[in-house]
Design a protein around this motif. Structure first.
Motif, PDB file in Angstrom:
ATOM      1  N   MET A   1     -11.884  11.322 -10.812  1.00  0.00           N
ATOM      2  CA  MET A   1     -11.028  10.939  -9.632  1.00  0.00           C
ATOM      3  C   MET A   1      -9.728  11.150  -9.562  1.00  0.00           C
ATOM      4  O   MET A   1      -9.041  11.478 -10.527  1.00  0.00           O
ATOM      5  N   LYS A   2      -9.217  11.820  -8.392  1.00  0.00           N
ATOM      6  CA  LYS A   2      -7.912  12.252  -8.102  1.00  0.00           C
ATOM      7  C   LYS A   2      -6.887  11.179  -8.021  1.00  0.00           C
ATOM      8  O   LYS A   2      -7.149   9.989  -7.880  1.00  0.00           O
ATOM      9  N   LYS A   3      -5.651  11.539  -8.484  1.00  0.00           N
ATOM     10  CA  LYS A   3      -4.642  10.510  -8.688  1.00  0.00           C
ATOM     11  C   LYS A   3      -4.480   9.703  -7.184  1.00  0.00           C
ATOM     12  O   LYS A   3      -4.137   8.586  -7.270  1.00  0.00           O
ATOM     13  N   PHE A   4      -4.459  10.774  -5.981  1.00  0.00           N
ATOM     14  CA  PHE A   4      -4.668   9.949  -4.747  1.00  0.00           C
ATOM     15  C   PHE A   4      -5.536   8.864  -4.743  1.00  0.00           C
ATOM     16  O   PHE A   4      -5.137   7.845  -4.179  1.00  0.00           O
ATOM     17  N   GLU A   5      -6.721   9.199  -5.002  1.00  0.00           N
ATOM     18  CA  GLU A   5      -7.876   7.964  -4.986  1.00  0.00           C
ATOM     19  C   GLU A   5      -7.453   6.610  -5.716  1.00  0.00           C
ATOM     20  O   GLU A   5      -7.575   5.643  -5.391  1.00  0.00           O
ATOM     21  N   ARG A   6      -6.813   6.844  -7.129  1.00  0.00           N
ATOM     22  CA  ARG A   6      -6.521   5.940  -8.106  1.00  0.00           C
ATOM     23  C   ARG A   6      -5.505   5.371  -7.615  1.00  0.00           C
ATOM     24  O   ARG A   6      -5.571   3.926  -7.537  1.00  0.00           O
ATOM     25  N   LEU A   7      -4.419   5.842  -6.822  1.00  0.00           N
ATOM     26  CA  LEU A   7      -3.243   4.978  -6.239  1.00  0.00           C
ATOM     27  C   LEU A   7      -3.638   4.290  -5.244  1.00  0.00           C
ATOM     28  O   LEU A   7      -3.185   3.249  -4.995  1.00  0.00           O
ATOM     29  N   LEU A   8      -4.718   4.956  -4.243  1.00  0.00           N
ATOM     30  CA  LEU A   8      -5.127   4.048  -3.258  1.00  0.00           C
ATOM     31  C   LEU A   8      -5.732   2.666  -3.730  1.00  0.00           C
ATOM     32  O   LEU A   8      -5.633   1.604  -3.280  1.00  0.00           O
ATOM     33  N   LEU A   9      -6.560   2.917  -4.597  1.00  0.00           N
ATOM     34  CA  LEU A   9      -7.165   1.686  -5.210  1.00  0.00           C
ATOM     35  C   LEU A   9      -6.318   0.541  -5.930  1.00  0.00           C
ATOM     36  O   LEU A   9      -6.267  -0.700  -5.811  1.00  0.00           O
ATOM     37  N   ASP A  10      -5.121   1.259  -6.567  1.00  0.00           N
ATOM     38  CA  ASP A  10      -4.033   0.502  -7.150  1.00  0.00           C
ATOM     39  C   ASP A  10      -3.414  -0.450  -6.271  1.00  0.00           C
ATOM     40  O   ASP A  10      -2.862  -1.842  -6.107  1.00  0.00           O
ATOM     41  N   ALA A  11      -2.907   0.437  -5.158  1.00  0.00           N
ATOM     42  CA  ALA A  11      -2.344  -0.125  -3.785  1.00  0.00           C
ATOM     43  C   ALA A  11      -2.948  -1.399  -3.194  1.00  0.00           C
ATOM     44  O   ALA A  11      -2.467  -2.254  -2.705  1.00  0.00           O
ATOM     45  N   ALA A  12      -4.288  -1.036  -3.051  1.00  0.00           N
ATOM     46  CA  ALA A  12      -5.223  -2.123  -2.463  1.00  0.00           C
ATOM     47  C   ALA A  12      -5.157  -3.281  -3.173  1.00  0.00           C
ATOM     48  O   ALA A  12      -5.452  -4.562  -2.600  1.00  0.00           O
ATOM     49  N   ARG A  13      -5.174  -3.270  -4.304  1.00  0.00           N
ATOM     50  CA  ARG A  13      -5.250  -4.242  -5.226  1.00  0.00           C
ATOM     51  C   ARG A  13      -3.766  -5.281  -5.436  1.00  0.00           C
ATOM     52  O   ARG A  13      -3.725  -6.307  -5.311  1.00  0.00           O
ATOM     53  N   ALA A  14      -2.736  -4.482  -5.408  1.00  0.00           N
ATOM     54  CA  ALA A  14      -1.637  -4.722  -5.275  1.00  0.00           C
ATOM     55  C   ALA A  14      -1.108  -5.531  -3.917  1.00  0.00           C
ATOM     56  O   ALA A  14       0.038  -6.436  -4.023  1.00  0.00           O
ATOM     57  N   ALA A  15      -1.474  -5.031  -2.955  1.00  0.00           N
ATOM     58  CA  ALA A  15      -0.926  -5.407  -1.551  1.00  0.00           C
ATOM     59  C   ALA A  15      -1.343  -6.710  -1.322  1.00  0.00           C
ATOM     60  O   ALA A  15      -2.763  -7.144  -1.368  1.00  0.00           O
ATOM     61  N   PRO A  16      -0.433  -7.625  -0.540  1.00  0.00           N
ATOM     62  CA  PRO A  16      -1.250  -8.829  -0.359  1.00  0.00           C
ATOM     63  C   PRO A  16      -2.252  -8.631   0.671  1.00  0.00           C
ATOM     64  O   PRO A  16      -1.916  -7.918   1.841  1.00  0.00           O
ATOM     65  N   THR A  17      -3.232  -9.381   0.624  1.00  0.00           N
ATOM     66  CA  THR A  17      -4.261  -8.999   1.573  1.00  0.00           C
ATOM     67  C   THR A  17      -4.194  -9.340   3.215  1.00  0.00           C
ATOM     68  O   THR A  17      -4.510  -8.747   3.918  1.00  0.00           O
ATOM     69  N   ASP A  18      -3.270 -10.305   3.290  1.00  0.00           N
ATOM     70  CA  ASP A  18      -2.601 -10.725   4.788  1.00  0.00           C
ATOM     71  C   ASP A  18      -1.975  -9.774   5.295  1.00  0.00           C
ATOM     72  O   ASP A  18      -1.706  -9.345   6.318  1.00  0.00           O
ATOM     73  N   LEU A  19      -1.248  -8.861   4.348  1.00  0.00           N
ATOM     74  CA  LEU A  19      -0.368  -7.935   4.971  1.00  0.00           C
ATOM     75  C   LEU A  19      -0.963  -6.467   4.898  1.00  0.00           C
ATOM     76  O   LEU A  19      -0.458  -5.593   5.584  1.00  0.00           O
ATOM     77  N   ALA A  20      -1.875  -6.168   3.997  1.00  0.00           N
ATOM     78  CA  ALA A  20      -2.557  -4.857   3.827  1.00  0.00           C
ATOM     79  C   ALA A  20      -2.872  -4.206   5.173  1.00  0.00           C
ATOM     80  O   ALA A  20      -2.520  -3.088   5.418  1.00  0.00           O
ATOM     81  N   PRO A  21      -3.312  -4.744   6.260  1.00  0.00           N
ATOM     82  CA  PRO A  21      -3.773  -4.132   7.387  1.00  0.00           C
ATOM     83  C   PRO A  21      -2.442  -3.684   8.323  1.00  0.00           C
ATOM     84  O   PRO A  21      -2.648  -2.533   9.207  1.00  0.00           O
ATOM     85  N   SER A  22      -1.169  -4.098   8.034  1.00  0.00           N
ATOM     86  CA  SER A  22       0.094  -3.455   8.588  1.00  0.00           C
ATOM     87  C   SER A  22       0.350  -2.252   7.684  1.00  0.00           C
ATOM     88  O   SER A  22       1.397  -1.576   8.150  1.00  0.00           O
ATOM     89  N   PHE A  23      -0.074  -1.997   6.364  1.00  0.00           N
ATOM     90  CA  PHE A  23       0.600  -0.798   5.833  1.00  0.00           C
ATOM     91  C   PHE A  23      -0.269   0.484   6.260  1.00  0.00           C
ATOM     92  O   PHE A  23      -1.542   0.509   6.365  1.00  0.00           O
TER      93      PHE A  23
END
Length: 125
Positions: A1-23
């Motif tokens: 897995m590339k770092k890009f993919e890992r960081l996207l997973l980390d970001a998706a887990r850390a972002a509040p779900t109600d705000l994520a669509p605006s990221f």
């Protein structure tokens, strides 16, 4: 897995779900997603002023990053995912400003991404 993919997973887990669509996934990540760049060093996310302020209100760490020591130019950002070691640069940062672009224009052209966030268009990065 590339770092890009890992960081996207980390970001998706850390972002509040109600705000994520605006990221909006920004910086070098859209280039890595289509193979123009081999990978990323970190992940930059672009948000509106309102979303940025809400992250700070919810207790996410905010910092000022010096961009150019000779001019004193700096930018305020939120740490969504800290770096691997104490004192290291964050792995995922959230910005309300990027030089030369405005959030509303970038967000209009961004496309949905499986992470729940949106991917900036290549001309915007």
């Amino acid at each position: 897995m590339k770092k890009f993919e890992r960081l996207l997973l980390d970001a998706a887990r850390a972002a509040p779900t109600d705000l994520a669509p605006s990221f909006v996934i920004f910086g070098s990540a859209p280039l890595a997603s289509v193979g123009i760049r081999p990978d990323v060093d970190d992940l930059d996310l672009f948000v509106s002023d309102e979303t940025f302020d809400e992250l700070v209100r919810r207790g996410y760490e905010s910092r000022v990053k010096r961009l150019d020591p000779s001019t004193g130019e700096s930018v305020h950002h939120v740490v969504l995912v800290p770096g691997p070691a104490p004192g290291s640069e964050p792995d995922v940062e959230v910005f309300r400003t990027f030089q030369g672009v405005d959030y509303a224009s970038v967000a209009r052209r961004a496309t949905a991404h499986e992470s729940g966030m949106r991917m900036a268009s290549l001309p915007d990065v």
